[in-house]
Design an enzyme around this catalytic site. Structure first.
Site, PDB file in Angstrom:
ATOM      1  N   TYR A  55       0.872  -1.177   0.000  1.00 39.45           N
ATOM      2  CA  TYR A  55       0.000   0.000   0.000  1.00 39.45           C
ATOM      3  C   TYR A  55       0.911   1.230   0.000  1.00 39.45           C
ATOM      4  O   TYR A  55       1.870   1.292   0.793  1.00 39.45           O
ATOM      5  CB  TYR A  55      -0.902  -0.040   1.240  1.00 39.45           C
ATOM      6  CG  TYR A  55      -1.528   1.285   1.584  1.00 39.45           C
ATOM      7  CD1 TYR A  55      -2.367   1.932   0.677  1.00 39.45           C
ATOM      8  CD2 TYR A  55      -1.272   1.897   2.803  1.00 39.45           C
ATOM      9  CE1 TYR A  55      -2.922   3.161   0.988  1.00 39.45           C
ATOM     10  CE2 TYR A  55      -1.836   3.116   3.120  1.00 39.45           C
ATOM     11  CZ  TYR A  55      -2.652   3.747   2.206  1.00 39.45           C
ATOM     12  OH  TYR A  55      -3.195   4.961   2.510  1.00 39.45           O
ATOM     13  N   ASP A  80       0.369  -7.623   6.715  1.00 45.61           N
ATOM     14  CA  ASP A  80      -0.798  -6.754   6.597  1.00 45.61           C
ATOM     15  C   ASP A  80      -1.878  -7.592   5.905  1.00 45.61           C
ATOM     16  O   ASP A  80      -1.753  -7.933   4.727  1.00 45.61           O
ATOM     17  CB  ASP A  80      -0.408  -5.508   5.780  1.00 45.61           C
ATOM     18  CG  ASP A  80      -1.563  -4.544   5.587  1.00 45.61           C
ATOM     19  OD1 ASP A  80      -2.725  -4.978   5.682  1.00 45.61           O
ATOM     20  OD2 ASP A  80      -1.290  -3.361   5.307  1.00 45.61           O
TER      21      ASP A  80
END
Ligand SMILES: Cc1ncc(COP(=O)(O)O)c(C=O)c1O
Length: 393
Positions: free
Chosen positions: A108, A177
């Protein structure tokens, strides 16, 4: 042990002992009365149970932490005001100047840009394993390996068992994540990962109405992150946000099933459309890691579909996105509403064009977060927007 669907409803919650309320009450308070000096001192010294100040702990937040720890199969969890607060708290609590963090990109964009900010300012070295491969990127200074269970936005997978084997042999802490998968699809701790992190803003909350983050794992790893994250960063989740996310998590398994089914139909449609050069979805047999996805994911392949337009220009992307009606053009993902975005100009605009190119984030790449609407309506919306995009040339 009960099924995930049952635990999503019940874990971490019991009727409020004071009132019998079934829904967890929102403990909207900053401080807690501890009665006597002696009791206050014992709570502050960690010798007695009890709440003292909501920045450190709060009953509504605690119910959510317990629910997430249960769903991820973790000993404990700590919640944050956002996923990003969770990332910063891990970095600040685990790394000292001279230490290295190795990440398996693409990540991200916000996480990568946060790592780069620490790299420049606090003497922490950040290494992108994409350049030399994971094993060659590790050194005696490596303290953390950071990986996403499904990468944002190109939907690449990393073999978690292989990553943890390399890390454990060297005493390196691994963090996954798990935002894109949620514990419904993948539970990283089962693959040997040490800490699992989520932006709860996404699938866990699920309704696009709150921001939050969480980190789950063994108490010995979570305790220092909690101490830094609450004590020094002040990244505590607000009780009202915790309440909204708690309510969202109860329907996580039902929503995820709908997201996965819808995304699979959308991906199949896109992959046979002439205006689409490539469709990235781990559920497609054509996905280069479909076999790994079958092993590492359970119950579906997620709700995110990315695709590259055959005419890979920003103009073509704009013509497509500007003509969508059911998909809202916005960042974020995992909401019940379908969302669409252009990563190169939004979520990944913070990283360098070279890093974007290395990660396959071109001007013609579109990321869809498939909501829980009827997939045929979403496909009709995409079909019309693709036609409008073609006509715009
Ligand atoms: C995979 C992933 N991790 C972390 C984050 C950051 O979370 P937050 O926006 O809650 O700070 C995001 C946000 O989009 C994300 O997609």
């Amino acid at each position: 042990m009960n099924h995930l669907r049952t635990r999503a409803v019940h874990a971490g919650q019991k009727p409020d002992p004071a009132s019998g309320a079934i829904a967890t009450p929102i403990s909207q308070t900053s401080a807690f009365a501890y009665g006597t000096l002696e009791n206050g001192a014992a709570i502050f010294a960690g010798e007695a149970d009890g709440y003292r100040y909501s920045r450190f702990a709060n009953p509504t937040v605690k119910a959510l932490e317990d629910k997430i720890a249960d769903l991820e199969g973790a000993e404990t969890a700590v919640a944050f005001s956002s996923g990003t607060a969770a990332v910063s708290s891990v970095v600040l609590s685990q790394l000292s100047p001279g230490d290295e963090i190795v990440f398996l990109g693409p990540l991200y964009g916000g996480t990568e840009s946060l790592f780069n900010a620490f790299d420049g300012r606090f003497g922490i070295r950040v290494v992108d394993a994409a350049e030399r491969g994971l094993e060659a990127s590790l050194s005696p200074a490596t303290r953390l390996i950071w990986v996403e269970t499904l990468t944002n936005p190109t939907l690449h997978l990393h073999d978690l068992t292989a990553v943890t084997a390399l890390a454990r042999a060297r005493g390196i802490t691994t963090v996954a994540d798990n935002t894109f998968c949620s514990p419904y699809l993948t539970r990283p701790l089962e693959h040997g990962i040490d800490l699992v992190m989520h932006s709860m803003t996404k699938y866990l909350g699920g309704h696009g109405d709150s921001t939050g983050g969480v980190l789950a794992g063994a108490e010995r790893l979570i305790a220092p992150v909690r101490a830094t994250g609450m004590g020094h960063v002040g990244g505590n989740l607000a009780p009202h946000e915790a309440f909204l996310i708690l309510r969202g998590v109860k329907t996580l398994p039902l929503r995820m099933a709908a997201h996965c089914a819808g995304a699979a139909e959308v991906a199949a449609f896109l992959s046979s459309h002439p205006a689409v050069a490539a469709t990235h979805y781990p559920g497609l047999a054509s996905h280069p890691q479909h076999a790994l996805a079958r092993r590492q994911m359970e119950g579906g392949y997620g709700g995110i579909v990315s695709f590259e337009l055959a005419r890979g220009t920003r103009r073509a992307a704009a013509a497509l996105l500007d003509n969508l009606k059911l998909f809202t053009q916005a960042v974020s993902l995992g909401d019940v509403d379908s969302l669409a975005c252009h990563p190169a100009s939004t979520t990944h605009s913070f990283i360098s064009p070279e890093a974007r190119a290395r990660s396959g984030i071109g001007e013609g790449l579109i990321r869809l977060s498939v909501g829980i609407e009827h997939p045929q309506d979403l496909i009709a919306d995409l079909r019309e927007a693709l036609a409008a995009s073609a006509a715009a040339e």
